[in-house]
Design an enzyme around this catalytic site. Sequence first.
Site, PDB file in Angstrom:
ATOM      1  N   GLY A  53      10.667  89.653  33.250  1.00  0.00           N
ATOM      2  CA  GLY A  53       9.973  89.133  32.076  1.00  0.00           C
ATOM      3  C   GLY A  53      10.218  89.927  30.814  1.00  0.00           C
ATOM      4  O   GLY A  53       9.877  89.487  29.720  1.00  0.00           O
ATOM      5  N   CYS A  97      16.933  61.167  39.930  1.00  0.00           N
ATOM      6  CA  CYS A  97      16.727  59.727  39.909  1.00  0.00           C
ATOM      7  C   CYS A  97      17.810  59.035  40.753  1.00  0.00           C
ATOM      8  O   CYS A  97      17.511  58.185  41.586  1.00  0.00           O
ATOM      9  CB  CYS A  97      16.780  59.225  38.464  1.00  0.00           C
ATOM     10  N   CYS A 123      13.841  54.291  39.704  1.00  0.00           N
ATOM     11  CA  CYS A 123      13.924  54.642  41.123  1.00  0.00           C
ATOM     12  C   CYS A 123      12.563  54.558  41.827  1.00  0.00           C
ATOM     13  O   CYS A 123      12.473  54.670  43.035  1.00  0.00           O
ATOM     14  CB  CYS A 123      14.533  56.026  41.308  1.00  0.00           C
ATOM     15  N   CYS A 164      12.576  58.786  35.284  1.00  0.00           N
ATOM     16  CA  CYS A 164      12.804  60.188  35.625  1.00  0.00           C
ATOM     17  C   CYS A 164      13.589  60.860  34.508  1.00  0.00           C
ATOM     18  O   CYS A 164      14.573  60.304  34.012  1.00  0.00           O
ATOM     19  CB  CYS A 164      13.660  60.314  36.891  1.00  0.00           C
ATOM     20  N   CYS A 213       8.687  56.063  38.110  1.00  0.00           N
ATOM     21  CA  CYS A 213       9.935  55.829  37.385  1.00  0.00           C
ATOM     22  C   CYS A 213      10.304  54.347  37.505  1.00  0.00           C
ATOM     23  O   CYS A 213      10.305  53.773  38.603  1.00  0.00           O
ATOM     24  CB  CYS A 213      11.041  56.696  37.977  1.00  0.00           C
TER      25      CYS A 213
END
Lengths: 276, 241, 292
Positions: C30, C277, C249, C271, C246
Amino acid sequence: MDRVLKVRNLSKRYSKGCPVCYLKTGPDFDSNICPDCGSVVAAHDVSFDLYAGEILGIMGESGSGKSTAVKCLYFDQEPTGGTATFYDQGEAFKLFELNKAEQRRLVNQRFGMVYQNPHQGLNFEISAGGNIAERLLMSDVDNYDRIRQRAVSLLTRTEVLPERMDEMPKNFSGGMQQRVQIAKSLATNPPLLFLDEVTTGLDLSVQAAILDLILEIQQQSHTAMIVVTHDLGVIRLLADRTLVMKYGRVIETGLTDQILEDPQHAYTQRLVASAL
Amino acid sequence: MTEQAILRVEGYCKQFVLHEQLKVIPSSHNVDLEVFSGSLTALVGPTGAGKSSVLKGIYRTYLPSAGCLNYTAADGRDIDLAKADEHRILQLRRDEIAFVTQFLRFLPRQATEDVVAQPLVQRGRPLEEARALARDMLAAMNMPRRLWGISPATFSGGERQRVNLARGLVAKPRLLLLDEPTASLDLKTSDLVVGLIEKLKQEGVAMLAIFHQPELVKRVADRVVELKPPIMTDSPLEEIA
Amino acid sequence: MILAQQFGFLDEYAKKEIRRTSLKAVAIPGYQVPYSSREMPMGRGFGTGGLQLTLALIGAGEVLKVIDQGSDDSVNAVNLRSFIEMTCPGVGTTRVTGEADLIQSRHRIPEKPLREDQLLVLQVPYPDPLVVVEASEEKRKQLHGEADYSRLLVKLYEDIVKFDEITISHRYPTRINDHYVIDPSPIPRWDVPKLHMSKALVLLGAGREKKIYAVPPYTKAEPLAFEDKPFRVEAFLDEQGRRRACARCGCDNSFLDEYVDSNSGEQVYRCSDADWCDEQLARQTAAEVIYG
């Protein structure tokens, strides 16, 4: 009585200085600028003790070094010399030997500071409640509802309507901003509070109310306070003991009523005489 | 009386050094006195004899110029009030020594009952308890009930005087200093105060007082100390210092 | 005159420095490690930080996937991919998340969970989450050093006061390994939990700001929040309170992009992750073949 703070020989000199800086400045020379090297001796040889629940006044004109002394203790400035010991929860902290993180812990959690200018003590970009939240968050309180409750109770105590806690400080009057600043400074129940000219520039009636609030806090929570001011009235009303400073030196110290009724130093006598 | 005085003043002097005018103003000179528990010592003498200056020296509002102010504290220790540490003086003011002056000092918005309750609050008594005792004291002082909740700012001289007395007496100090406590009171109220002083004596309070009416001294004083005005030398500062 | 082109465009010193910086970033999870970001033959802000990481870390025989907001076909992704193909002979490319050794991405983390042998490089415009509350970099460094993020929490507090919820949609400040809070690049809230205990190493590169930082594998990544106002990902609920799916899909557990159908004028959800997808669609087709 418990000692909260012990300050010994605190000095603050700007720029490098020379061997005679301290010898050729001060009230006897009517100057805090060294004639040889031009260094400013803002404060020199300031010593005092502060006990729990006590209000100590530091009085002087601008340039007397009264604010410098407090800024050094609050780590806003680095002292040139001297020691200061803060006694807290069974531990003694040598203030000027602490590392930055330890200093910040004290500033965030164990000290409170109320500045003359609310812009210094408050973040004007965030709400009054957010300002209090900031101090609590620094102390690792991370519960939103608890923070809100604490902010409400602090603002109520300092007589700011809790309904206004989500407003920006700029919407408040000068007196209200000072109240928010005081609420913020008290958020963590600090045992030591610094007040730097907190009523200067406010209307007389507002001043009285703020001083009243400060005394109430002192009586209720036994907070030790250092009140820096040029105003004899503030000293008279608030301080148990008083240091009088001039050109960076403490020229007189005593019980406040004694300083006001039986001043010993010529300068204090003049000051008191001109105020009455 | 074999009992030891709780306050023994020996050779107390006070003079003011005014740097600006290069002057020394004498105030009290060579004062000796004793104050006993349950007894009142009265200071008498003409104006300018430095009576108030003795009280202020004991309370340390004035820094004594010379002399010993030996006080036996509640813990049995002897302290010279002239030299004691400021924090010790503050503690004594809070817990043992009270001073009733002719002038009342109070916070701007404070209600009368809170002004009176203050010494108790400072000693750590809970506010409500302190207020209740303050109300009792105000009642004993014949203060009209309607005045208890408002600030003394608008009060008459006599009313303020009573508030001041009530505040001085409420916490039952060990040593009570009274500077003309009945100055602005009518006869009836003065009698009330005399009654209170008698009661305090019975409770063992030691008192040192200045009264402007000689007959009051006769009524309440167990001992009288007479002060003479100091000789004005008017000598320049250099000679004194 | 034709000069022999260096593999990966960058000179070896530059690549070594980026690798060293990356190692340091992994060692201090970090922490924003400064490095001397090089000039690239494209404008800063077009992913040069991520690109330099990719160029320094990829080698011949490895397979690369580049995505921009979940799509392999957006202009930015296409340009970066062709630049890397051009300068890194022997590096293969793919659109399939599972086939990639290194994935360089802008604004998304793939939906398909990454593996230990994969590396994710995120392009970062603004690496320091404290920049919104503290203008001085010196003071920001001090705040990071002491892990003092109270001012970020105050922002969250103010958000809840104003909107009754935390409204940050992208770049959600996230605490790594219990100390440093990072700006996880403009990924949506949806992707933040994927950083937590990720099997793959995540490296973040900010070219303009000259910083590299990392979320190493199996490292804690916790979004800042209040005890009683926890962090939440996007809910994607419709008016009836049901999870949207979606439109292409039918997947109802992926991050959705919102489009307006140019014919009907209606809102359509799809998506955001193109490969995910496709994979869902292919699975359905296969299922239809078997069960249909």
